[in-house]
Design a protein around this motif. Structure first.
Motif, PDB file in Angstrom:
ATOM      1  N   LEU A   1      82.527  82.810  20.121  1.00 20.15           N
ATOM      2  CA  LEU A   1      81.496  82.205  20.970  1.00 20.15           C
ATOM      3  C   LEU A   1      80.389  83.203  21.302  1.00 20.15           C
ATOM      4  O   LEU A   1      79.217  82.822  21.407  1.00 20.15           O
ATOM      5  CB  LEU A   1      82.113  81.626  22.247  1.00 20.15           C
ATOM      6  N   LEU A   2      80.763  84.485  21.444  1.00 23.26           N
ATOM      7  CA  LEU A   2      79.734  85.499  21.679  1.00 23.26           C
ATOM      8  C   LEU A   2      78.816  85.613  20.466  1.00 23.26           C
ATOM      9  O   LEU A   2      77.584  85.662  20.615  1.00 23.26           O
ATOM     10  CB  LEU A   2      80.374  86.848  22.001  1.00 23.26           C
ATOM     11  N   ALA A   3      79.401  85.631  19.272  1.00 26.10           N
ATOM     12  CA  ALA A   3      78.584  85.676  18.050  1.00 26.10           C
ATOM     13  C   ALA A   3      77.703  84.433  17.953  1.00 26.10           C
ATOM     14  O   ALA A   3      76.522  84.518  17.573  1.00 26.10           O
ATOM     15  CB  ALA A   3      79.477  85.790  16.818  1.00 26.10           C
ATOM     16  N   ALA A   4      78.253  83.279  18.315  1.00 32.00           N
ATOM     17  CA  ALA A   4      77.466  82.044  18.296  1.00 32.00           C
ATOM     18  C   ALA A   4      76.320  82.118  19.298  1.00 32.00           C
ATOM     19  O   ALA A   4      75.188  81.705  19.001  1.00 32.00           O
ATOM     20  CB  ALA A   4      78.360  80.842  18.602  1.00 32.00           C
ATOM     21  N   GLY A   5      76.590  82.642  20.483  1.00 29.15           N
ATOM     22  CA  GLY A   5      75.548  82.753  21.506  1.00 29.15           C
ATOM     23  C   GLY A   5      74.432  83.700  21.101  1.00 29.15           C
ATOM     24  O   GLY A   5      73.250  83.404  21.285  1.00 29.15           O
ATOM     25  N   ILE A   6      74.812  84.834  20.548  1.00 30.93           N
ATOM     26  CA  ILE A   6      73.797  85.800  20.086  1.00 30.93           C
ATOM     27  C   ILE A   6      72.977  85.190  18.954  1.00 30.93           C
ATOM     28  O   ILE A   6      71.745  85.316  18.926  1.00 30.93           O
ATOM     29  CB  ILE A   6      74.463  87.126  19.668  1.00 30.93           C
ATOM     30  N   THR A   7      73.650  84.509  18.040  1.00 29.30           N
ATOM     31  CA  THR A   7      72.943  83.841  16.942  1.00 29.30           C
ATOM     32  C   THR A   7      72.020  82.759  17.490  1.00 29.30           C
ATOM     33  O   THR A   7      70.878  82.609  17.032  1.00 29.30           O
ATOM     34  CB  THR A   7      73.953  83.248  15.934  1.00 29.30           C
ATOM     35  N   ALA A   8      72.496  82.017  18.484  1.00 26.96           N
ATOM     36  CA  ALA A   8      71.666  80.960  19.091  1.00 26.96           C
ATOM     37  C   ALA A   8      70.437  81.554  19.770  1.00 26.96           C
ATOM     38  O   ALA A   8      69.353  80.958  19.729  1.00 26.96           O
ATOM     39  CB  ALA A   8      72.500  80.143  20.079  1.00 26.96           C
ATOM     40  N   PHE A   9      70.586  82.720  20.403  1.00 29.78           N
ATOM     41  CA  PHE A   9      69.403  83.382  20.974  1.00 29.78           C
ATOM     42  C   PHE A   9      68.418  83.763  19.869  1.00 29.78           C
ATOM     43  O   PHE A   9      67.198  83.649  20.038  1.00 29.78           O
ATOM     44  CB  PHE A   9      69.789  84.621  21.791  1.00 29.78           C
ATOM     45  N   GLY A  10      68.936  84.214  18.725  1.00 29.74           N
ATOM     46  CA  GLY A  10      68.064  84.513  17.585  1.00 29.74           C
ATOM     47  C   GLY A  10      67.347  83.269  17.079  1.00 29.74           C
ATOM     48  O   GLY A  10      66.151  83.321  16.744  1.00 29.74           O
TER      49      GLY A  10
ATOM     50  N   VAL B   1      63.660  74.810  25.231  1.00 24.37           N
ATOM     51  CA  VAL B   1      64.539  74.886  26.396  1.00 24.37           C
ATOM     52  C   VAL B   1      65.982  74.617  25.982  1.00 24.37           C
ATOM     53  O   VAL B   1      66.912  75.319  26.395  1.00 24.37           O
ATOM     54  CB  VAL B   1      64.075  73.896  27.487  1.00 24.37           C
ATOM     55  N   ASP B   2      66.182  73.611  25.148  1.00 28.13           N
ATOM     56  CA  ASP B   2      67.513  73.249  24.681  1.00 28.13           C
ATOM     57  C   ASP B   2      68.175  74.410  23.940  1.00 28.13           C
ATOM     58  O   ASP B   2      69.349  74.721  24.179  1.00 28.13           O
ATOM     59  CB  ASP B   2      67.403  72.015  23.779  1.00 28.13           C
ATOM     60  N   LEU B   3      67.453  75.061  23.069  1.00 25.65           N
ATOM     61  CA  LEU B   3      68.005  76.180  22.302  1.00 25.65           C
ATOM     62  C   LEU B   3      68.379  77.347  23.210  1.00 25.65           C
ATOM     63  O   LEU B   3      69.446  77.954  23.061  1.00 25.65           O
ATOM     64  CB  LEU B   3      67.022  76.634  21.223  1.00 25.65           C
ATOM     65  N   VAL B   4      67.526  77.665  24.172  1.00 24.85           N
ATOM     66  CA  VAL B   4      67.808  78.771  25.091  1.00 24.85           C
ATOM     67  C   VAL B   4      69.000  78.433  25.985  1.00 24.85           C
ATOM     68  O   VAL B   4      69.903  79.264  26.170  1.00 24.85           O
ATOM     69  CB  VAL B   4      66.563  79.127  25.932  1.00 24.85           C
ATOM     70  N   LEU B   5      69.037  77.227  26.544  1.00 24.23           N
ATOM     71  CA  LEU B   5      70.164  76.847  27.405  1.00 24.23           C
ATOM     72  C   LEU B   5      71.478  76.825  26.635  1.00 24.23           C
ATOM     73  O   LEU B   5      72.529  77.213  27.171  1.00 24.23           O
ATOM     74  CB  LEU B   5      69.902  75.494  28.068  1.00 24.23           C
ATOM     75  N   SER B   6      71.451  76.392  25.386  1.00 22.35           N
ATOM     76  CA  SER B   6      72.655  76.396  24.560  1.00 22.35           C
ATOM     77  C   SER B   6      73.136  77.827  24.330  1.00 22.35           C
ATOM     78  O   SER B   6      74.345  78.102  24.402  1.00 22.35           O
ATOM     79  CB  SER B   6      72.395  75.717  23.212  1.00 22.35           C
ATOM     80  N   ALA B   7      72.217  78.731  24.066  1.00 20.07           N
ATOM     81  CA  ALA B   7      72.583  80.138  23.871  1.00 20.07           C
ATOM     82  C   ALA B   7      73.189  80.715  25.142  1.00 20.07           C
ATOM     83  O   ALA B   7      74.207  81.417  25.086  1.00 20.07           O
ATOM     84  CB  ALA B   7      71.359  80.944  23.436  1.00 20.07           C
ATOM     85  N   VAL B   8      72.576  80.430  26.281  1.00 13.90           N
ATOM     86  CA  VAL B   8      73.112  80.906  27.564  1.00 13.90           C
ATOM     87  C   VAL B   8      74.516  80.365  27.783  1.00 13.90           C
ATOM     88  O   VAL B   8      75.437  81.097  28.173  1.00 13.90           O
ATOM     89  CB  VAL B   8      72.177  80.508  28.727  1.00 13.90           C
ATOM     90  N   ALA B   9      74.706  79.074  27.524  1.00 16.23           N
ATOM     91  CA  ALA B   9      76.026  78.458  27.709  1.00 16.23           C
ATOM     92  C   ALA B   9      77.066  79.119  26.810  1.00 16.23           C
ATOM     93  O   ALA B   9      78.193  79.389  27.255  1.00 16.23           O
ATOM     94  CB  ALA B   9      75.947  76.965  27.429  1.00 16.23           C
TER      95      ALA B   9
ATOM     96  N   VAL C   1      75.315  78.646  13.866  1.00 12.20           N
ATOM     97  CA  VAL C   1      75.671  78.477  15.275  1.00 12.20           C
ATOM     98  C   VAL C   1      76.753  77.408  15.401  1.00 12.20           C
ATOM     99  O   VAL C   1      77.731  77.585  16.137  1.00 12.20           O
ATOM    100  CB  VAL C   1      74.435  78.123  16.139  1.00 12.20           C
ATOM    101  N   ALA C   2      76.601  76.315  14.670  1.00  8.48           N
ATOM    102  CA  ALA C   2      77.614  75.253  14.704  1.00  8.48           C
ATOM    103  C   ALA C   2      78.963  75.770  14.229  1.00  8.48           C
ATOM    104  O   ALA C   2      79.997  75.519  14.860  1.00  8.48           O
ATOM    105  CB  ALA C   2      77.157  74.066  13.851  1.00  8.48           C
ATOM    106  N   VAL C   3      78.972  76.515  13.128  1.00  5.86           N
ATOM    107  CA  VAL C   3      80.232  76.998  12.546  1.00  5.86           C
ATOM    108  C   VAL C   3      80.886  78.029  13.460  1.00  5.86           C
ATOM    109  O   VAL C   3      82.100  77.968  13.723  1.00  5.86           O
ATOM    110  CB  VAL C   3      79.981  77.574  11.129  1.00  5.86           C
ATOM    111  N   LEU C   4      80.112  78.993  13.959  1.00 11.68           N
ATOM    112  CA  LEU C   4      80.675  80.009  14.852  1.00 11.68           C
ATOM    113  C   LEU C   4      81.200  79.391  16.144  1.00 11.68           C
ATOM    114  O   LEU C   4      82.257  79.797  16.653  1.00 11.68           O
ATOM    115  CB  LEU C   4      79.614  81.077  15.167  1.00 11.68           C
ATOM    116  N   THR C   5      80.467  78.420  16.663  1.00 18.82           N
ATOM    117  CA  THR C   5      80.903  77.762  17.888  1.00 18.82           C
ATOM    118  C   THR C   5      82.190  76.972  17.659  1.00 18.82           C
ATOM    119  O   THR C   5      83.118  77.010  18.484  1.00 18.82           O
ATOM    120  CB  THR C   5      79.797  76.840  18.433  1.00 18.82           C
ATOM    121  N   ALA C   6      82.269  76.263  16.545  1.00 17.42           N
ATOM    122  CA  ALA C   6      83.489  75.522  16.216  1.00 17.42           C
ATOM    123  C   ALA C   6      84.670  76.474  16.068  1.00 17.42           C
ATOM    124  O   ALA C   6      85.777  76.196  16.553  1.00 17.42           O
ATOM    125  CB  ALA C   6      83.292  74.696  14.954  1.00 17.42           C
TER     126      ALA C   6
END
Length: 126
Positions: free
Chosen positions: A5-14, A53-61, A117-122
């Motif tokens: 999830l950390l890798a997914a979050g960092i990727t989502a911030f990217g 906003v959606d992308l940033v909030l998803s990364a934060v989550a 992001v989808a794969v890392l989060t899953a």
């Protein structure tokens, strides 16, 4: 800590940063200077900001879920975010492939950023 999830979050911030910088240059500026009527132009502009906003909030989550102690909400929220990014990926692929462009997968490459992001989060939700 959940490394997936950390890798997914960092990727989502990217992804969010890429959206904000490249999207503003390649999509928003040309849109705002186009001859499109003002109402649809402003709706598209607002939708672009909503996605930002959606992308940033998803990364934060995702980062929060990665660092928080595993709670009963971690799995369902992570699966929701994974489904969310998978839906974005599928949307870009369907639209890209339906146009009939040569080398379509590279014309709208956003799916390449969204799918990891989808794969890392899953992986982190499993």
């Amino acid at each position: 800590m959940n490394g997936w999830l950390l890798a997914a979050g960092i990727t989502a911030f990217g992804v969010a940063a890429t959206h904000l910088v490249a999207g503003h240059r390649d999509v928003v500026r040309p849109l705002l200077s186009s001859g499109l009527a003002d109402e649809p132009k402003r709706v598209f502009h607002a939708v672009w900001h909503m996605v930002s906003v959606d992308l940033v909030l998803s990364a934060v989550a995702l980062v929060y879920l990665a660092l928080a102690d595993d709670t009963s909400a971690t799995g369902p929220v992570a699966w929701f975010v994974a489904a969310h990014f998978l839906a974005y990926t599928v949307t870009f692929l369907v639209i890209t492939l339906s146009v009939g462009w040569p080398r379509p997968l590279l014309r709208l490459p956003q799916w390449i950023l969204l799918l990891p992001v989808a794969v890392l989060t899953a992986a982190g939700a499993a």
